[in-house]
Design a protein around this motif. Structure first.
Motif, short mmCIF file in Angstrom:
data_model
loop_
_atom_site.label_atom_id
_atom_site.label_comp_id
_atom_site.label_asym_id
_atom_site.label_seq_id
_atom_site.Cartn_x
_atom_site.Cartn_y
_atom_site.Cartn_z
N ASP A 24 41.95 30.41 11.71
CA ASP A 24 41.20 30.28 10.46
C ASP A 24 39.70 30.35 10.74
O ASP A 24 39.21 29.77 11.71
CB ASP A 24 41.50 28.95 9.79
N THR A 25 38.98 31.02 9.88
CA THR A 25 37.53 31.11 10.03
C THR A 25 36.90 31.44 8.69
O THR A 25 37.54 31.99 7.80
CB THR A 25 37.15 32.20 11.07
N ASN A 26 35.64 31.07 8.58
CA ASN A 26 34.86 31.47 7.41
C ASN A 26 33.73 32.40 7.81
O ASN A 26 32.77 32.61 7.06
CB ASN A 26 34.30 30.24 6.69
N THR A 83 38.43 35.21 0.09
CA THR A 83 39.34 34.51 0.99
C THR A 83 40.64 35.30 1.09
O THR A 83 41.15 35.80 0.09
CB THR A 83 39.61 33.09 0.46
N ILE A 120 40.74 34.35 6.65
CA ILE A 120 39.35 34.17 6.24
C ILE A 120 39.35 33.17 5.07
O ILE A 120 39.83 33.48 3.98
CB ILE A 120 38.71 35.51 5.81
N ASP A 121 38.82 31.98 5.33
CA ASP A 121 38.88 30.89 4.35
C ASP A 121 37.47 30.46 3.99
O ASP A 121 36.76 29.86 4.80
CB ASP A 121 39.66 29.71 4.94
N ARG A 122 37.08 30.79 2.79
CA ARG A 122 35.76 30.38 2.29
C ARG A 122 35.88 29.40 1.11
O ARG A 122 34.91 29.14 0.42
CB ARG A 122 34.94 31.60 1.88
N ALA A 209 38.76 26.23 9.13
CA ALA A 209 37.92 27.42 9.10
C ALA A 209 36.45 27.09 9.32
O ALA A 209 35.63 28.01 9.40
CB ALA A 209 38.09 28.14 7.76
N ASN A 211 34.63 25.17 7.20
CA ASN A 211 33.93 24.87 5.96
C ASN A 211 33.61 23.37 5.89
O ASN A 211 34.51 22.54 6.03
CB ASN A 211 34.79 25.24 4.75
#
Length: 403
Positions: A24-26, A83, A120-122, A209, A211
């Motif tokens: 997981d990443t932003n 996302t 992709i987690d925003r 991620a 955040n």
């Protein structure tokens, strides 16, 4: 010739790793490592495509391809906006070759679409802080509890991340994990009264991620700590001053320094000396600052001024008297006859003894009525003879006539 697509790490040319670490990443850009089973040439951004596997990612694209060796390349991908899940696919257009041999042979046989993906987690990380379920408010407990609930899993939420404010003497919070989204916050209280408020500032915790959390929101994140013990302020009665006889009901009131809650049937002992004390039961007033005890006068009760037996005359008798914070009331009463006591506040006489004057008047009234009724029913010409049963003061002073 076959290819392998790995998420890339600049730290190791032959490892399966991620930049940033984790699936997981932003991040606005991610890197993949592509490993071929032999030396190849002709590898460039046009050989790859950023594929959105799921979610609402838009604008993802391959930006650069950098050779690490003749068989290993790093591919950087712009993650676009939104996302979702992002995968890097190799599209075989016969531009990649090892000498005269093209990747996978002529055609699209060398395409590869089963590589690893990034999530992709925003989505913002949010958190609520509320009183814990079952937490009494107000309370006199030594520890008060809150519950913090995040909308996503977090792993770096610790004791110092909690902000404790309020008017009570404040202690540090301790955090206990219920699950990866839910945490219990415990705060030790002191001997002082006041409020305890728990909250989280923005950026103290992070999801997988990366955040950061937004500042916590709450409906009720305040607990009132009440260490003040209820005491008896005064004792009185609802009845007016005066004399009360057999079967009369005296409504005795005990006023506390604050509202109290009652369970069971507390008792109040009244002083009817020389008779034994008379014990009366609580009847009403729970939830207010004034409790009512009803005393019904018995035939043998007599006292010149009603009061209770002693400063310890109020007893729980198996019940409880406490405030809303569960502080048990001090039951000590003002000294009988002293300011604040029943005897000082009210002049209530208990009198059930027969009165001689009243009896004599009744006897005299009854005799006159009997004489009148006898005279009324005599035959004509007859007179009812009456005779004085005792000499009048005037006749008693005269000398008797000789017979």
């Amino acid at each position: 010739m076959k290819s392998r697509l790995w998420r890339s790490s600049p730290r190791s040319s032959r490892s399966i790793a991620n930049t940033p670490a984790g699936q997981d990443t932003n991040a606005s850009s991610v890197r993949y490592r592509v490993t071929f089973n032999g030396d190849v040439t002709g590898v460039d951004p046009t050989d790859f495509v950023a594929t959105v596997v799921s979610g609402g990612l838009t604008g993802a694209s391959v930006t650069t391809v950098t050779p690490v060796s003749a068989s290993v390349y790093t591919v950087d991908v712009n993650t676009g906006t939104g996302t979702g899940t992002l995968r890097l696919d190799l599209v075989d257009d016969d531009s990649i070759a090892s000498g005269a041999v093209v990747l996978g042979g002529v055609g699209t046989n060398g395409s590869f679409s089963t590589g690893q993906s990034y999530v992709i987690d925003r989505t913002p990380l949010t958190v609520t802080v509320e009183q814990a379920v079952g937490q009494a408010d107000p309370t006199s407990q030594g520890t008060v509890s809150f519950t913090a609930v995040f909308n996503k899993d977090v792993t770096d939420f610790t004791d110092p991340d909690v902000t404790i404010t309020g008017t009570a003497l404040l202690m540090n919070a301790t955090v206990a994990m219920v699950d990866a989204k839910t945490y219990t916050i415990n705060v030790a209280t002191t001997t002082t009264s006041g409020t305890v408020i728990a909250s989280l500032a923005a950026g103290v915790a992070h999801d997988a991620a990366g955040n950061p959390n937004t500042a916590s929101t709450s409906i009720d994140n305040t607990i009132t700590v009440d260490k003040v013990v209820p005491t008896v302020a005064s004792v009185s009665a609802l009845n007016v001053d005066g004399s009360y006889g057999n079967a009369a009901v005296i409504h005795i009131t005990v006023k506390f320094s604050e509202a109290v809650l009652v369970t069971g049937a507390p008792e109040l002992s009244l002083n009817l000396a020389p008779l034994p004390v008379r014990v009366v039961k609580y009847v009403s007033g729970s939830g207010t600052d004034t409790l009512v005890f009803d005393y019904t006068v018995n035939p043998a009760d007599n006292v010149a001024r009603l009061d209770y037996a002693s400063t310890s005359a109020l007893a729980l008798a198996g019940g409880t008297i406490a405030d809303a914070a569960t502080n048990s009331a001090v039951l000590t009463l003002p000294a009988p006859g002293a300011a604040g006591s029943l005897g000082a506040n009210k002049n209530i006489v208990i009198d059930t003894a027969p009165h001689l004057l009243s009896a004599a008047l009744a006897f005299w009234s009854n005799g006159r009525r009997q004489f009148r009724d006898a005279h009324r029913h005599q035959p004509a010409g007859h007179r009812v003879q009456s005779r004085r049963l005792w000499p009048s003061p005037r006749s008693a002073s005269r000398p008797r006539r000789p017979c």
